[in-house]
Design a protein around this motif. Sequence first.
Motif, short mmCIF file in Angstrom:
data_model
loop_
_atom_site.label_atom_id
_atom_site.label_comp_id
_atom_site.label_asym_id
_atom_site.label_seq_id
_atom_site.Cartn_x
_atom_site.Cartn_y
_atom_site.Cartn_z
N LEU A 1 0.57 -1.35 -0.28
CA LEU A 1 0.16 0.20 0.12
C LEU A 1 0.46 1.66 -0.51
O LEU A 1 1.17 2.74 -0.06
N ILE A 2 2.00 1.10 0.90
CA ILE A 2 2.99 2.69 0.71
C ILE A 2 3.95 2.42 1.44
O ILE A 2 4.53 1.22 2.18
N LEU A 3 4.94 2.71 0.71
CA LEU A 3 6.71 2.30 1.20
C LEU A 3 7.40 4.14 1.07
O LEU A 3 6.92 5.10 0.02
N MET A 4 8.06 4.57 1.95
CA MET A 4 8.34 5.30 2.31
C MET A 4 9.88 5.23 3.31
O MET A 4 10.21 4.33 3.64
N ASP B 1 9.38 6.26 13.76
CA ASP B 1 10.75 6.52 12.61
C ASP B 1 11.89 5.98 13.76
O ASP B 1 13.03 5.72 13.04
N MET B 2 12.61 7.76 14.53
CA MET B 2 13.52 7.52 15.00
C MET B 2 13.13 6.12 15.82
O MET B 2 14.71 5.67 16.63
N ARG B 3 12.30 5.98 16.76
CA ARG B 3 12.66 4.51 17.88
C ARG B 3 12.78 3.49 17.25
O ARG B 3 13.89 3.20 17.23
N ALA B 4 12.44 3.36 16.20
CA ALA B 4 13.31 1.93 15.60
C ALA B 4 14.53 2.51 15.16
O ALA B 4 14.65 1.37 14.86
N ILE B 5 15.10 3.78 14.58
CA ILE B 5 16.36 3.55 14.30
C ILE B 5 17.47 3.41 15.13
O ILE B 5 18.02 2.82 14.89
N ASN B 6 17.14 4.25 16.18
CA ASN B 6 17.38 4.69 17.81
C ASN B 6 18.27 3.04 18.46
O ASN B 6 18.62 2.88 18.66
N THR B 7 17.07 2.38 18.30
CA THR B 7 16.50 0.75 19.07
C THR B 7 16.97 -0.55 18.33
O THR B 7 17.38 -0.88 19.19
N GLU C 1 7.60 -0.80 10.23
CA GLU C 1 9.07 0.19 10.39
C GLU C 1 9.89 -0.05 11.23
O GLU C 1 9.91 -0.59 12.44
N THR C 2 10.74 -0.17 10.30
CA THR C 2 12.31 -0.82 10.66
C THR C 2 13.21 -0.39 10.37
O THR C 2 12.97 0.51 9.02
N ARG C 3 14.76 -0.08 10.70
CA ARG C 3 15.88 -0.18 10.40
C ARG C 3 16.47 -0.36 8.63
O ARG C 3 15.74 -1.23 8.65
N LEU C 4 16.24 1.11 8.26
CA LEU C 4 16.52 0.73 6.99
C LEU C 4 18.51 0.88 6.74
O LEU C 4 18.81 1.29 7.26
N LEU C 5 19.13 -0.12 5.76
CA LEU C 5 20.34 -0.55 6.11
C LEU C 5 20.51 -0.52 4.36
O LEU C 5 19.82 -0.57 3.15
N ASP C 6 22.19 -0.11 4.46
CA ASP C 6 22.79 -0.13 3.37
C ASP C 6 22.82 -1.47 3.18
O ASP C 6 23.41 -3.13 3.67
N ALA C 7 24.03 -1.71 1.84
CA ALA C 7 23.97 -3.49 1.81
C ALA C 7 25.56 -4.23 2.62
O ALA C 7 25.65 -5.69 2.89
N LYS D 1 24.97 -1.42 7.51
CA LYS D 1 25.44 -0.18 8.46
C LYS D 1 23.66 0.75 7.99
O LYS D 1 22.74 0.45 7.27
N THR D 2 23.43 0.95 9.02
CA THR D 2 22.01 2.00 9.52
C THR D 2 21.86 2.95 8.75
O THR D 2 23.04 3.87 9.66
N LEU D 3 20.96 3.11 8.04
CA LEU D 3 21.18 4.67 7.31
C LEU D 3 19.83 5.23 7.32
O LEU D 3 19.61 6.87 7.44
N GLY D 4 18.65 4.66 8.01
CA GLY D 4 17.48 5.83 8.43
C GLY D 4 16.11 4.61 8.80
O GLY D 4 16.35 3.62 9.24
N ALA D 5 15.65 4.89 8.56
CA ALA D 5 14.22 3.71 8.55
C ALA D 5 13.31 3.49 7.26
O ALA D 5 13.31 4.35 6.51
N VAL D 6 12.77 2.56 7.28
CA VAL D 6 11.56 2.57 6.34
C VAL D 6 10.63 2.21 6.63
O VAL D 6 10.26 1.00 7.34
N GLY D 7 9.37 2.80 6.11
CA GLY D 7 7.99 2.57 6.28
C GLY D 7 6.81 1.73 5.50
O GLY D 7 7.17 1.75 4.34
N ILE D 8 7.20 0.23 5.91
CA ILE D 8 6.22 -0.13 4.86
C ILE D 8 4.95 -1.12 5.45
O ILE D 8 5.03 -1.30 6.12
#
Length: 613
Positions: A178-181, A210-216, A231-237, A240-247
């Motif tokens: 439905l939504i991706l951010m 968003d910030m709670r998912a990133i920080n914890t 809502e979970t951490r957005l990672l690179d390959a 490494k944590t880059l931010g958050a992704v909302g699905i």
Amino acid sequence: MVRYATLLATALIASPLLAQTPGQSYAQHLVDETLATHPDIAIMAMHVTPPKQADNVIIASNIGRIGKKADSDDMGVVNTGKPVLEVNKEGDHFEVELPLQDVTSDTVGALSIVFPYNAGDDKAALAKRAEVVRDALRRKISNVGNLTQPYQFDPTIPTHTYAQQLVDQTMAAHPKLLILMLHIVPPGKSTNVVVGTSIGRFGKPADDDDMRAINTGIPNLEVNGRRFEVETRLLDASGKTLGAVGIVFPYKPGDDKEALKREGFAIRDELRAKIPTLAKLMEPVAPVAVTDPHPTATLIGRSTDWHPGYSGDFDHFGVDVKGNRLFLAAEDHGSVELFNLKTGQHERTLDGIGTQTPHAFVYLPRHNRLIITDSGKSMSKILDATTLKVVGHINLAPGADSAEYDPSTGHLYIVTGGKDVGMKDCFLNEVDPLTGHVYAKLKFDSDHVEAVRAEQHGDRLFVNVADQNYVAVVDKKTLKVVARWPLSGARTNLSMALDEADHRLFVGTRNPSKLFVLNTNTGATMAMLDAPATSDGLFWDSARKRVYVPGGDGHLGVFQQVTPDLYAARPWIGSAIGAKSGIVVPQLNRLYLAASPGEHGKGGEILWFALGK
């Protein structure tokens, strides 16, 4: 529904909520984006009831009318879910009105789509095309509030990036989504914001979840009505944590939440494999070009071999079609440039004519004269059109600028005075263009008067009084003001064009940039539409029933007349930064634009476009 009779009978009403929304609304972005990718659509409008408001109104369209209340047909579509299909009374447009829906298929309003129509066209096929458009929009709308929010919360956050490409590709690969951010702290920024999204909101700061998912590192799992969000951490390959992704997935009671969580994590990992670094997410990606099979205007040439070598603004063009000449006033440089009309090649700078601040041209082929208005002390000039030598002057007050020749009387009208030359008043001067004799003057208690247009089958002049936001109606016989038509909703009315046959006057404003359509029988505003910024020109193409507005922001606005009271904005056409003035040459089916060199003198060119049918 966008029915002509209803639209024409309804006054423009500004919605308070929409008037307070900074920047372009997300709904208007969706309309503009859809029209750009579907050039077969003539008109599109969204009707919704904005949050905390009682009335269902137009919140986005390409015909203006923002804030117009829904009629019974609109509300019937909203309340029953049944579409309305109709050929307009003129028989040249087919109107489809459908329920406008959000990502969970809830009705949030009505969507009006109008196609050009010829007798015998397949109505069912047109209705199906409208449904396809509606269904594509559905995947981009979270709720009603989403539509009234800004498309960009922070205009410095780009929208065409690798992050957005990932979102678009992932949404296409997972129709169930439905939504991706995507939320990150972009390089050079200090705030975590949305950088990739299926529902707009670019630059919106991350919320607490968003910030709670990133920080914890603990994912946020939430049921919200018929939606399940991961809502979970957005990672690179590298992990490494880059931010958050909302699905967000569709949900109904009894659905397996653990399975939805696993599906969300799988999409997160799918994204992770495609993200080498944070910086990669913000790399620009060119938008996919869409070819219009029937473009309103096509760029066919530009004066790439000419480099002015000076700074400042260009002003207006003059044209001699038979002599194949195009004149351009370089007002800040004080020169007049001559181009080959057909090839666009720069031929020479006119020397020896003594211009200081040239502005406008009036070419009189019958008398072989070229008039150049000049706001400098050297006065406006009368040139022999063959030799281009000065043969006379028009002795007026300083500040000669806008000019209008009236073939019905053989008189020339020139605006003088104003703040640019240190005067508190402006004057409209009625002049003999052959001798320079001044017949009469009309004083305006204004320090900024701009464009003038003359009726050919009537006794009136229309004059833009820019600092007081009205159009003055002047009697040609007495040179006295007989009416004042105020402009509401914008200021600084600079440009003007006249469609005398349909009794319509077009006025362009700067603050903000709008196109007004006035009824010359009554002075009433019939339409008001967004226009490109920083425009110094406005042109009516009577053969194609179009208005062109060149903008210094690098866009050419095109507005198609549907009826004399209804005008549809077509997708804007790319031009060049500083290309804010121009001229239409109907004999060649061309439009020319002048892109000013600017403050640093690194630019400066002319561009020409072929006008489409």
